[in-house]
Structures are given as structure tokens and as C-alpha cells.
Design a protein around this motif. Structure first.
Motif, PDB file in Angstrom:
ATOM      1  N   UNK A 212      24.713  -0.584 -12.111  1.00  0.00           N
ATOM      2  CA  UNK A 212      25.737  -1.138 -11.459  1.00  0.00           C
ATOM      3  C   UNK A 212      25.535  -1.362  -9.977  1.00  0.00           C
ATOM      4  N   UNK A 213      24.475  -0.457  -9.345  1.00  0.00           N
ATOM      5  CA  UNK A 213      24.219  -0.569  -7.978  1.00  0.00           C
ATOM      6  C   UNK A 213      23.275  -1.688  -7.544  1.00  0.00           C
ATOM      7  N   UNK A 214      22.713  -2.472  -8.610  1.00  0.00           N
ATOM      8  CA  UNK A 214      21.705  -3.520  -8.236  1.00  0.00           C
ATOM      9  C   UNK A 214      22.527  -4.744  -7.835  1.00  0.00           C
ATOM     10  N   UNK A 215      21.930  -5.253  -6.719  1.00  0.00           N
ATOM     11  CA  UNK A 215      22.543  -6.331  -6.138  1.00  0.00           C
ATOM     12  C   UNK A 215      22.575  -7.539  -7.112  1.00  0.00           C
ATOM     13  N   UNK A 216      23.693  -8.164  -6.954  1.00  0.00           N
ATOM     14  CA  UNK A 216      23.811  -9.303  -7.738  1.00  0.00           C
ATOM     15  C   UNK A 216      22.873 -10.332  -7.868  1.00  0.00           C
ATOM     16  N   UNK A 217      22.020 -10.745  -6.756  1.00  0.00           N
ATOM     17  CA  UNK A 217      20.960 -11.719  -6.643  1.00  0.00           C
ATOM     18  C   UNK A 217      19.841 -11.181  -7.302  1.00  0.00           C
ATOM     19  N   UNK A 218      19.581 -10.186  -6.992  1.00  0.00           N
ATOM     20  CA  UNK A 218      18.331  -9.402  -7.748  1.00  0.00           C
ATOM     21  C   UNK A 218      18.566  -9.405  -9.428  1.00  0.00           C
ATOM     22  N   UNK A 219      19.727  -9.006  -9.701  1.00  0.00           N
ATOM     23  CA  UNK A 219      20.022  -8.664 -11.285  1.00  0.00           C
ATOM     24  C   UNK A 219      19.972 -10.208 -11.850  1.00  0.00           C
ATOM     25  N   UNK A 220      20.645 -11.213 -11.348  1.00  0.00           N
ATOM     26  CA  UNK A 220      20.486 -12.702 -11.696  1.00  0.00           C
ATOM     27  C   UNK A 220      18.973 -13.048 -11.794  1.00  0.00           C
TER      28      UNK A 220
ATOM     29  N   UNK B 211       8.447  -1.020 -10.390  1.00  0.00           N
ATOM     30  CA  UNK B 211       9.542   0.350 -10.423  1.00  0.00           C
ATOM     31  C   UNK B 211      11.226   0.084 -10.410  1.00  0.00           C
ATOM     32  N   UNK B 212      11.519  -1.111  -9.959  1.00  0.00           N
ATOM     33  CA  UNK B 212      12.732  -1.576  -9.865  1.00  0.00           C
ATOM     34  C   UNK B 212      13.147  -1.787 -11.367  1.00  0.00           C
ATOM     35  N   UNK B 213      12.391  -2.325 -12.138  1.00  0.00           N
ATOM     36  CA  UNK B 213      12.623  -2.739 -13.572  1.00  0.00           C
ATOM     37  C   UNK B 213      12.763  -1.423 -14.188  1.00  0.00           C
ATOM     38  N   UNK B 214      11.913  -0.533 -14.124  1.00  0.00           N
ATOM     39  CA  UNK B 214      12.108   0.811 -14.893  1.00  0.00           C
ATOM     40  C   UNK B 214      13.403   1.689 -14.330  1.00  0.00           C
ATOM     41  N   UNK B 215      13.538   1.577 -13.066  1.00  0.00           N
ATOM     42  CA  UNK B 215      14.733   2.293 -12.593  1.00  0.00           C
ATOM     43  C   UNK B 215      16.196   1.632 -13.113  1.00  0.00           C
ATOM     44  N   UNK B 216      16.256   0.350 -13.096  1.00  0.00           N
ATOM     45  CA  UNK B 216      17.630  -0.203 -13.646  1.00  0.00           C
ATOM     46  C   UNK B 216      17.536  -0.376 -15.022  1.00  0.00           C
ATOM     47  N   UNK B 217      16.553  -0.518 -15.875  1.00  0.00           N
ATOM     48  CA  UNK B 217      16.718  -0.884 -17.160  1.00  0.00           C
ATOM     49  C   UNK B 217      15.911   0.307 -17.965  1.00  0.00           C
ATOM     50  N   UNK B 218      14.851   0.783 -17.602  1.00  0.00           N
ATOM     51  CA  UNK B 218      14.493   1.871 -18.277  1.00  0.00           C
ATOM     52  C   UNK B 218      13.233   1.589 -19.352  1.00  0.00           C
ATOM     53  N   UNK B 219      13.519   0.635 -20.069  1.00  0.00           N
ATOM     54  CA  UNK B 219      12.659   0.163 -21.266  1.00  0.00           C
ATOM     55  C   UNK B 219      12.552  -1.283 -21.282  1.00  0.00           C
TER      56      UNK B 219
END
Length: 204
Positions: A12-20, A52-60
Motif C-alpha cells: 500500500x506504500x508503493x507509489x502508483x507509477x512503480x506499481x503500474x 529487492x523491491x519485488x520481494x519487499x512488496x510481493x514476497x513471492x
């Protein structure tokens, strides 16, 4: 807090542009190859983010795939609800739901390719995203309206009518991709819907 809960909270803290960018990368990469052949580093590179960003915000890898799919299917739900506004005639409401779904898959063939190449149903059904109450709830709401109006068959439970409709839509979308996307799905929407209507409408 469980690890999965923490990951969702972090996301939920991930910025919208990066998430998209990550969600688009998931669509591009997983649509091209089977799940087991995709590495998270490929998705990270395609999204221009760190591993690291992928693992931090998605886990798997599973959570990355299925949560991204949920986002794309939520876009279909939003379009469906928007298009239903102002349509009073029941049959036309259901026709619009049918058309919007075909139109969405015609415009997003990579989502169909992703489901065909990378989604293992036995794994997906164990995810919290599988039931997708928003999407299927919208379908069921429309079907329930039909039952109340006495125009949709009551020979089987509503969930089986839903399975019948979803099965048809997914087969049409998959074969659209398989056949090279040469014939428009929406161009065939009305005759296909009339065939569906004859199957699920309540006979006098």
C-alpha cells in the motif's frame, strides 16, 4: 502480523507509477512464457525496479502473479459496473456484461495469454484472489436480478449459470488468441449472446 499480511500492508506504500510498471511487466513477461520459466529478476528488469523491491512488496512469484491478475480483473469489474449504469432492460444489462467482457479480453489479449501459459488453476484456487467477489459478485448480481424478474432459468443454481457463462467467455477469449486474433470478438458479440440467452433464459 503474518508475513503475507505485512507484504500486503507494505504494498500500500508503493507509489502508483512503480506499481503500474510492475503490473505491466508481469503481464508482458508471464504472457510470453510458462510460470516455471520466469525468474523474478526478469520482471524486476522489465519494470525497472530492484529485485529487492519485488520481494519487499510481493514476497513471492505466486503472490506477484496473482495479485497483479487481480488488479487487471478489477479493471474489468470497474468497466462492467460503469457500462451497466442507466440500462433498465434486463436482457440488455446482461448483453452489456457479455459485450464488455469480450471487449476487455479483445483489448487485453496478454491477460488471456498469461492465464493460458502461467496460471496453474490448482495453485490459483488456493489464493485469496481466486474467488474475486467484486467481479463474480457483479455477474451474480445481474443473474439474481434475472431470477427475481422470472426471466433466467431456475432449473439449476445461479452459481452453475455463472459457471456456464464464464466458461463460454473464457473459451471464446482463449480461442481468439489461439487463432491469431484475426476476427473481432465484439463483432460476434450479439449472435453469440443470443445463443447464450436461449440457453439460460426461462422457457415460457
Amino acid at each position: 502480523m503474518r508475513r503475507t499480511d505485512a507484504v500486503v500492508s507494505d504494498r500500500a506504500q508503493l507509489d502508483a507509477a512503480t506499481k503500474a510498471r510492475i503490473e505491466q511487466a508481469v503481464l508482458d513477461v508471464f504472457a510470453d512464457r510458462e510460470f516455471h520459466r520466469v525468474g523474478l529478476i526478469e520482471v524486476a528488469r522489465a519494470a525497472n525496479v530492484s529485485l529487492q523491491t519485488i520481494y519487499k512488496y510481493y514476497g513471492s512469484k505466486e503472490e506477484l502473479l496473482f495479485s497483479s491478475m487481480d488488479v487487471w480483473l478489477s479493471k474489468l469489474t470497474a468497466r462492467m459496473i460503469d457500462h451497466l449504469q442507466g440500462i433498465e432492460d434486463y436482457k440488455e444489462r446482461l448483453r452489456k456484461v457479455f459485450w464488455v467482457t469480450l471487449d476487455f479480453f479483445e483489448k487485453n489479449p496478454k491477460l488471456v495469454q498469461l492465464q493460458m501459459s502461467s496460471v496453474y488453476v490448482n495453485t490459483w484456487r488456493k489464493q485469496e484472489h481466486f474467488d474475486n467477489p467484486q467481479l463474480f459478485g457483479t455477474f451474480l448480481k445481474v443473474l439474481h436480478e434475472g431470477r427475481e424478474k422470472g426471466v433466467i432459468t431456475d432449473e439449476v443454481d445461479e452459481k452453475f449459470v455463472l459457471d456456464f457463462i464464464i466458461g463460454l467467455l473464457m473459451r471464446l477469449a482463449q480461442m481468439y488468441v489461439h487463432r491469431g486474433m484475426k476476427e473481432s470478438l465484439t463483432a460476434q458479440a450479439n449472435p453469440l449472446f443470443e445463443m447464450l440467452w436461449r440457453a439460460i433464459s426461462k422457457k415460457p
